[in-house]
Design a protein around this motif. Structure first.
Motif: not given
Lengths: 187, 204
Positions: B122-130, B164-171
């Protein structure tokens, strides 16, 4: 493609958030897909209907434990409030802005302790759910309420029964008539 | 010939055999050993015997088609992906498709077989942590972490998204946040180390 936009999958109203991540349950044509999101990864587990042998639901004491914890905390807060509150209020009765502030703080404390107690009680008994196949018995994550487990069994049961009936029928059709009575599905 | 079904059901809590008692499994009120309330829902597959082990047949006649991986075994079916002949041992059934071990491995590695995919990052979660962890832990690192977040977003934009979640929108949202954060944190650094007060000092 996201599962909720995929017509081949239907989300079950079980699972959700847990202490270590979340889990969601999706019914496909021939299998149950469990999606677990734990820290930075998303894990998929597929249980094919033709392979499922049993669902084992077992009650746990987690609800009782949490209720005891919250109940004791609430009781301690109540005792402290009964001791301190009359002294904190001028004249023993709320009569000004500060008094209402004190009452507000105590109300918030009771709400923080009482609401989880109420929600935990209303959600019903806790349990663990295991799915058994010929080669493994797997615990299902974040499926901890008896009511939700019943829902899973209700949704899963007919699909598994029909998939296994079809599998057995196909096996009988392809096997020798003498073996038809003891026919096992292919694979 | 098939192996009889394994009819033992170990209790998940105490490992005692739930099927060992006199009560029918489907009507079992509790585990006989640990006495925990238990419900066992059985399906027909519980009574099925184990399937017979697959055996590849040896070549009998000269000129018979043979397995690509086992030249001494008779060909049973061609691989649906590469067309190579396979013996019964090499024929791997993936949801009705016949695959050879090599195509199965390649398909699993390149995520071409969704049935075999077990995990995605889940790269979006990694980015959110960063983006958000430095705000709490070490805000002086913000210019660096927001820049790293932007690099990760660009690098992993086409990575397989979450189911299960929209990664592109999150990114996309995180990219906007990262740009703002980078600009804001660089401006803050400038204010601290080379801001108007230093200019005033220089003029004086």
């Amino acid at each position: 493609m996201m599962l909720k936009k995929d017509a081949n999958f239907r989300r079950l109203k079980v699972g959700g958030l847990g202490p270590l991540g979340s889990a969601s349950y999706w019914l496909a044509k021939d299998h149950l897909l469990v999606v677990e999101v734990i820290s930075y990864s998303e894990r998929y587990r597929r249980f094919y209907f033709r392979d499922l042998q049993a669902v084992i639901v077992q009650q746990t004491g987690a609800r009782k434990g949490w209720n005891i914890g919250f109940g004791v905390a609430l009781l301690i807060a109540l005792v402290i409030a009964l001791v301190l509150l009359p002294g904190a209020l001028r004249g023993g009765f709320p009569s000004g802005g500060d008094d209402y502030g004190v009452i507000g703080i105590w109300s918030a404390i009771f709400l923080v302790l009482g609401l989880p107690l109420l929600v935990n009680t209303l959600r019903g008994p806790t349990c663990t759910v295991h799915l058994r196949t010929a080669v493994q018995t797997q615990k299902l994550r974040n499926l901890t309420r008896w009511r939700k487990a019943e829902l899973l069994v209700t949704e899963l049961g007919p699909l598994v029964q029909s998939a296994q009936a079809a599998s057995a029928a196909a096996s009988v059709a392809s096997s020798d008539p003498a073996d038809a009575a003891t026919a096992a599905p292919p694979g | 010939m098939s192996v009889p079904a394994n009819r033992s059901v170990p209790c998940p809590r105490c490992a005692a055999d739930l099927a060992g008692g006199p009560v029918e499994l489907s009507a079992l009120p509790q585990c006989p050993a640990c006495e925990v309330e238990t419900r066992v829902v059985l399906f027909p597959a519980f009574d099925w015997p184990f399937a017979e082990a697959v055996r590849a047949e040896l070549v009998v006649l000269t000129g018979e088609a043979t397995c690509f991986y086992h030249p001494q075994k008779r060909a049973h079916v061609p691989c649906d992906a590469c067309g190579r002949f396979l013996c019964a041992l090499c024929d791997l059934d993936v949801n009705g498709a016949h695959l050879c071990p090599q195509c199965l491995e390649t398909g699993a590695k390149k995520s071409r077989l969704p049935e075999l995919e077990r995990e995605r990052t889940r790269w979006d979660r990694i980015v959110s942590t960063l983006l958000f962890a430095p705000l709490v832990l070490c805000w002086v690192l913000l210019p660096l972490t927001s820049l790293v977040a932007l690099v990760v977003i660009g690098w992993k934009w086409k990575a397989p998204p979450s189911l299960v979640s929209n990664t592109r929108i999150s990114l996309g949202v995180y990219a906007a946040v990262a740009v703002l954060q980078f600009g804001g944190s660089v401006f803050m650094w400038w204010l601290i180390f080379a801001g108007p007060h230093t200019l005033t000092t220089t003029v004086q």
